[in-house]
Design a protein around this motif. Structure first.
Motif, PDB file in Angstrom:
ATOM      1  N   CYS A  58      60.012  -2.228  58.183  1.00  0.00           N
ATOM      2  CA  CYS A  58      59.993  -2.976  56.788  1.00  0.00           C
ATOM      3  C   CYS A  58      61.151  -2.626  55.886  1.00  0.00           C
ATOM      4  N   SER A  59      61.468  -3.146  54.911  1.00  0.00           N
ATOM      5  CA  SER A  59      62.574  -2.692  54.093  1.00  0.00           C
ATOM      6  C   SER A  59      61.870  -1.505  53.180  1.00  0.00           C
ATOM      7  N   PHE A  60      62.814  -0.525  53.202  1.00  0.00           N
ATOM      8  CA  PHE A  60      62.100   0.574  52.275  1.00  0.00           C
ATOM      9  C   PHE A  60      63.366   1.011  51.186  1.00  0.00           C
ATOM     10  N   ALA A  61      62.727   1.605  50.075  1.00  0.00           N
ATOM     11  CA  ALA A  61      63.626   2.164  49.090  1.00  0.00           C
ATOM     12  C   ALA A  61      62.975   3.404  48.450  1.00  0.00           C
ATOM     13  N   ARG A  62      63.737   4.259  48.019  1.00  0.00           N
ATOM     14  CA  ARG A  62      63.337   5.370  47.484  1.00  0.00           C
ATOM     15  C   ARG A  62      63.857   5.548  46.052  1.00  0.00           C
ATOM     16  N   ASN A  96      61.827  -4.262  47.626  1.00  0.00           N
ATOM     17  CA  ASN A  96      61.680  -3.893  48.886  1.00  0.00           C
ATOM     18  C   ASN A  96      60.332  -4.016  49.402  1.00  0.00           C
ATOM     19  N   GLN A  97      59.824  -3.756  50.706  1.00  0.00           N
ATOM     20  CA  GLN A  97      58.529  -3.895  50.958  1.00  0.00           C
ATOM     21  C   GLN A  97      57.767  -2.463  50.739  1.00  0.00           C
ATOM     22  N   ILE A  98      58.256  -1.498  51.160  1.00  0.00           N
ATOM     23  CA  ILE A  98      57.907  -0.120  50.931  1.00  0.00           C
ATOM     24  C   ILE A  98      58.652   0.660  50.186  1.00  0.00           C
ATOM     25  N   VAL A  99      58.094   0.790  49.105  1.00  0.00           N
ATOM     26  CA  VAL A  99      58.822   1.746  47.768  1.00  0.00           C
ATOM     27  C   VAL A  99      58.319   2.989  47.528  1.00  0.00           C
ATOM     28  N   LEU A 100      59.182   3.985  47.543  1.00  0.00           N
ATOM     29  CA  LEU A 100      58.752   5.148  47.061  1.00  0.00           C
ATOM     30  C   LEU A 100      59.105   5.773  45.659  1.00  0.00           C
ATOM     31  N   GLU A 135      56.406  -9.559  51.398  1.00  0.00           N
ATOM     32  CA  GLU A 135      55.048  -8.812  51.809  1.00  0.00           C
ATOM     33  C   GLU A 135      55.498  -8.267  53.277  1.00  0.00           C
ATOM     34  N   PRO A 136      54.844  -7.190  53.576  1.00  0.00           N
ATOM     35  CA  PRO A 136      54.000  -6.568  52.854  1.00  0.00           C
ATOM     36  C   PRO A 136      54.327  -5.537  51.846  1.00  0.00           C
ATOM     37  N   PHE A 137      53.987  -5.622  50.537  1.00  0.00           N
ATOM     38  CA  PHE A 137      54.604  -4.909  49.573  1.00  0.00           C
ATOM     39  C   PHE A 137      53.667  -3.748  49.019  1.00  0.00           C
ATOM     40  N   MET A 138      54.224  -2.481  48.962  1.00  0.00           N
ATOM     41  CA  MET A 138      53.314  -1.403  48.736  1.00  0.00           C
ATOM     42  C   MET A 138      54.172  -0.110  47.782  1.00  0.00           C
TER      43      MET A 138
END
Length: 307
Positions: A58-62, A96-100, A135-138
Motif C-alpha cells: 500500500c502507499s505509505f507516508a510518514r 495515502n493508504q497507510i499514514v504514520l 482504500e484501505p486507509f488507516m
C-alpha cells in the motif's frame, strides 16, 4: 496459513514480544479504523507502524509532527503555475493508504485538526477541491505521555476518531535479550517485505464486516456505552461513533479468531481498548486519581455479559 497469520508473523519478525499489540493493530485495520499508540519514547511505536506499512503493498507516508508543522504540510496546498496560468492542487502526505503521524501531540491543535476530515470522511479539501483517499486507509498516530515536555493534548474530537488507543510497554527480559542479540547480529532493523496487497486487505475487511453479531450482544454493547454517559465518575461519556467502533472492532476480533460470529468475550475485551480514551472524567474522579481504564473496568464488571 491464513492471510491474518501471514501478516501477523511478518510483523513479529520486527516487533519482538508484542504479539497482543500486533493483533490489536491488525484488528483496527480490518475494522476500518485508526489507532493511537501512546507510550514513552524508544519502545517501538514508530517501528510497529512501519512494520505494518512495510508488510502491505500500500502507499505509505510518514508525517513527523513538530510545533511548526502547518495544516498544509498534512493536507496539501494549491500552487500557482506560471506556465499554465492556473492553480495546481498538490495533495499532501495524508492522501495515502497507510499514514504514520509520528508524535502527533507535539504539533499545534490547529495542525492536529487537519486530520479530522480525512480520518472521518476519507477525503481532504484543498481550496474547495475534494480529493478522495484510496482504500484501505488507516492513520497510525503515535504520541508521548502528556507529562512530557512540549506536548499538546489531543482535542476530544480527534481522540474520538481513533478506534483504539494502545500502549506498547517495555519488553520482557527475555524479549530484551532477543532484541539485543538481533541488534548485535545486525538483523534487528532488516527491511520488512510486503506479504499482502491492498486488495487482500479490502477483501478481509468485507469478510470481517459480515461476521454475525447477535442482537443480545448489540444490546450489551449499547448498555455499556449508555452507562458511560450516566456514571458518576464520568463527565462526558462515549459517543455514537464509539458504539459503532465497538461493534465493528468486535467483528474484526472474531474474524481474527477465524469465527463468523461474535461471542460475549469479543465485545467485553474490545471495549477495554475502544472506549476508555473517549471518556472525560469528572473533577472528583481526577482528584481521586482514577483513570479512564479503571472506570471503564468498573462499568464492564457491573454489566454481566450475555450467556
Amino acid at each position: 496459513m491464513g492471510k491474518v497469520a501471514v501478516l501477523s508473523e511478518n510483523m513479529k519478525k520486527r516487533i519482538i514480544g508484542k504479539d497482543d499489540v500486533i493483533r490489536k493493530v491488525i484488528t483496527v485495520l480490518l475494522a476500518g479504523g485508526h489507532v493511537l499508540l501512546e507510550d514513552v519514547p524508544g519502545v517501538g511505536k514508530t517501528s510497529l507502524a512501519r512494520a505494518l506499512a512495510d508488510s502491505l503493498s500500500c502507499s505509505f507516508a510518514r508525517i513527523q509532527c513538530t510545533p511548526d508543522t502547518m495544516p498544509s504540510d498534512i493536507t496539501g496546498l494549491s500552487v500557482y503555475s506560471m506556465e499554465k496560468g492556473e492553480f495546481k492542487v498538490l495533495p499532501g502526505p495524508i492522501v495515502n493508504q497507510i499514514v504514520l503521524a509520528d508524535e502527533i501531540n507535539r504539533t499545534s491543535p490547529k495542525t492536529q485538526a487537519a486530520l479530522l476530515e480525512a480520518m472521518e470522511e476519507r477525503q481532504v479539501t484543498i481550496d474547495g477541491n475534494s480529493i478522495s483517499i484510496p482504500e484501505p486507509f488507516m492513520v497510525i498516530g503515535t504520541q508521548n505521555p502528556m507529562e512530557m515536555a512540549g506536548t499538546y493534548p489531543l482535542p476530544e474530537a480527534q481522540l474520538d476518531r481513533f478506534m483504539m488507543k494502545l500502549s506498547i510497554g517495555y519488553p520482557s527480559k527475555g524479549s530484551s535479550v532477543q532484541i539485543a542479540d538481533d541488534f548485535l547480529k545486525g538483523i534487528l532493523h532488516e527491511e520488512t517485505q510486503a506479504v499482502l496487497t491492498a486488495e487482500d486487505i479490502i477483501q478481509m475487511k468485507e469478510e470481517a464486516a459480515k461476521v454475525e453479531i447477535h442482537k443480545d450482544l448489540v444490546n450489551y454493547a449499547v448498555n455499556v456505552v449508555e452507562e458511560t454517559r450516566k456514571h458518576h465518575s464520568i463527565k462526558c461519556g462515549a459517543s455514537p461513533r464509539a458504539l459503532l467502533d465497538l461493534l465493528r472492532a468486535s467483528q474484526a476480533r472474531a474474524y481474527l479468531d477465524e469465527r463468523n460470529y461474535c461471542i460475549p468475550l469479543d465485545v467485553f475485551e474490545t471495549a477495554k481498548d475502544v472506549l476508555p480514551h473517549r471518556l472525560i472524567l469528572s473533577a472528583e474522579a481526577k482528584m481521586n486519581k482514577m483513570s479512564q481504564e479503571t472506570v471503564m473496568l468498573q462499568i464492564l464488571n457491573n454489566h454481566p455479559v450475555p450467556q
